[in-house]
Design an enzyme around this catalytic site. Structure first.
Site, PDB file in Angstrom:
ATOM      1  N   ASP A   8       3.575  78.128  61.872  1.00 36.28           N
ATOM      2  CA  ASP A   8       3.287  79.140  60.862  1.00 36.28           C
ATOM      3  C   ASP A   8       3.739  80.489  61.453  1.00 36.28           C
ATOM      4  O   ASP A   8       4.003  80.585  62.660  1.00 36.28           O
ATOM      5  CB  ASP A   8       1.771  79.142  60.587  1.00 36.28           C
ATOM      6  CG  ASP A   8       1.340  80.329  59.764  1.00 36.28           C
ATOM      7  OD1 ASP A   8       1.949  80.565  58.704  1.00 36.28           O
ATOM      8  OD2 ASP A   8       0.401  81.043  60.190  1.00 36.28           O
ATOM      9  N   ASP A  10       2.768  84.353  60.028  1.00 42.16           N
ATOM     10  CA  ASP A  10       1.804  85.464  60.025  1.00 42.16           C
ATOM     11  C   ASP A  10       0.457  85.018  60.577  1.00 42.16           C
ATOM     12  O   ASP A  10      -0.143  84.062  60.090  1.00 42.16           O
ATOM     13  CB  ASP A  10       1.646  86.009  58.602  1.00 42.16           C
ATOM     14  CG  ASP A  10       2.909  86.715  58.150  1.00 42.16           C
ATOM     15  OD1 ASP A  10       3.387  87.582  58.903  1.00 42.16           O
ATOM     16  OD2 ASP A  10       3.423  86.381  57.070  1.00 42.16           O
ATOM     17  N   HIS A  81       5.788  95.348  46.349  1.00 42.92           N
ATOM     18  CA  HIS A  81       6.037  94.313  47.351  1.00 42.92           C
ATOM     19  C   HIS A  81       7.381  94.543  48.049  1.00 42.92           C
ATOM     20  O   HIS A  81       7.481  94.445  49.283  1.00 42.92           O
ATOM     21  CB  HIS A  81       5.990  92.931  46.684  1.00 42.92           C
ATOM     22  CG  HIS A  81       6.097  91.810  47.664  1.00 42.92           C
ATOM     23  ND1 HIS A  81       7.048  90.832  47.590  1.00 42.92           N
ATOM     24  CD2 HIS A  81       5.386  91.542  48.792  1.00 42.92           C
ATOM     25  CE1 HIS A  81       6.905  90.005  48.610  1.00 42.92           C
ATOM     26  NE2 HIS A  81       5.910  90.403  49.344  1.00 42.92           N
ATOM     27  N   THR A 122       4.860  81.044  54.285  1.00 37.60           N
ATOM     28  CA  THR A 122       4.996  81.514  52.901  1.00 37.60           C
ATOM     29  C   THR A 122       5.284  83.014  52.883  1.00 37.60           C
ATOM     30  O   THR A 122       5.169  83.664  51.853  1.00 37.60           O
ATOM     31  CB  THR A 122       3.745  81.163  52.065  1.00 37.60           C
ATOM     32  OG1 THR A 122       2.580  81.416  52.826  1.00 37.60           O
ATOM     33  CG2 THR A 122       3.761  79.705  51.682  1.00 37.60           C
TER      34      THR A 122
END
Ligand code: XBP
Ligand code: MG
Length: 258
Positions: A8, A10, A81, A122
């Site tokens: 992963d 973050d 964003h 993600t």
């Protein structure tokens, strides 16, 4: 036998949520002239929504001073964003952000032992690139046999789509228990578990109280063998978590795994 480590990003590779994304979101609000600020507590709660744009939409839906129409909220979230990601990448270039302890050690050990490595995140590809370029240079992709980012999936974690895609790219879709996922959060652990993978949960700042649900082992970070449940086997010496520790956790949870 252990065939691959699936990382992963973050919270796992670095404390990017605490030191990068949250700060960049707040700077984006400021740049848009919005009087909003996500404090640590609010951001921690918002992390239940994976994906920065999704997180913004979730927050906008609860604000009296956000646009009333759903279409306007979507376009504001998209613009914020994009600005947040630009700020995030610039911040990483100018200030850097450290990898969490034990991460580089394990990446090196896996590389030396010829184990395959992959990324299942993600987050946006630009964010991943900003972080790994900083630590491994512009050819960082050579370290990984598969890289799956937020743009590559329809559904973000805790949906297992990113992990499943990664397993397919590694040709491990029939034997997912041969790849160990390293995650920092309950939603990441749930996603990898739903894809059939053993999960090692190295809790990050925002998930310090997470229990070990869905994980074959959970602990405070890869920099130490202390504080893990279950404790790593063999010697009681301290030091970073090793590949042997990970293989032992995998084998004890999946004794019949190939
Ligand atoms: C973390 C996320 C991301 C980041 C922000 O993903 O959910 O949304 O918080 O990045 P992971 P974006 O733990 O799977 O790496 O703004 O690019 O979504
Ligand atoms: Mg994470």
């Amino acid at each position: 036998m252990l065939a691959a480590i699936v990382w992963d990003v973050d919270g796992t590779l670095a404390e990017t949520e605490r030191d990068g994304h949250r700060v960049a979101f707040n700077l984006a609000f400021e740049a848009f002239g919005l009087p909003w600020c996500w404090d640590e507590r609010r951001y921690g709660a918002l992390l239940r929504a994976a994906g920065g744009r999704e997180r913004l939409l979730h927050d906008l839906a609860t604000r009296a001073d956000a646009p009333a129409s759903a279409a306007e909220r979507r376009s504001l979230a998209a613009a914020l964003h994009a600005r947040k990601n630009t700020i995030y990448a610039a911040k990483l270039r100018s200030e850097g952000i450290a990898l969490r302890g034990g991460v580089a050690h394990l990446i090196d050990e896996a590389r030396e032992r010829g184990l395959r490595q992959a990324i299942a995140t993600t987050t946006s590809r630009t964010n991943l690139d900003a972080l790994l370029r900083l630590h491994y240079g512009p050819t960082w992709q050579r370290l990984f046999d598969a890289v799956v980012c937020g743009e590559d999936v329809q559904r973000k974690k805790p949906d297992p789509e990113a992990h499943r895609q990664c397993l397919r790219l590694l040709s491990l879709e029939v034997t997912p228990s041969r790849a160990v996922a390293i995650e920092d959060s309950p939603i990441g652990a749930a996603a990898a578990h739903a894809a059939g993978m053993p999960v090692v949960l190295a809790r990050s700042h925002y998930f310090a109280d997470a229990n070990g649900e869905h994980a074959v082992a959970s602990g405070p970070g890869l920099d130490t063998r202390r504080g893990w449940v279950p404790p790593p086997g063999a010697s009681g010496r301290d030091g970073p978590v090793t590949l042997d520790d990970i293989e032992a956790w995998r084998e004890s949870a999946f004794p019949n795994a190939p």
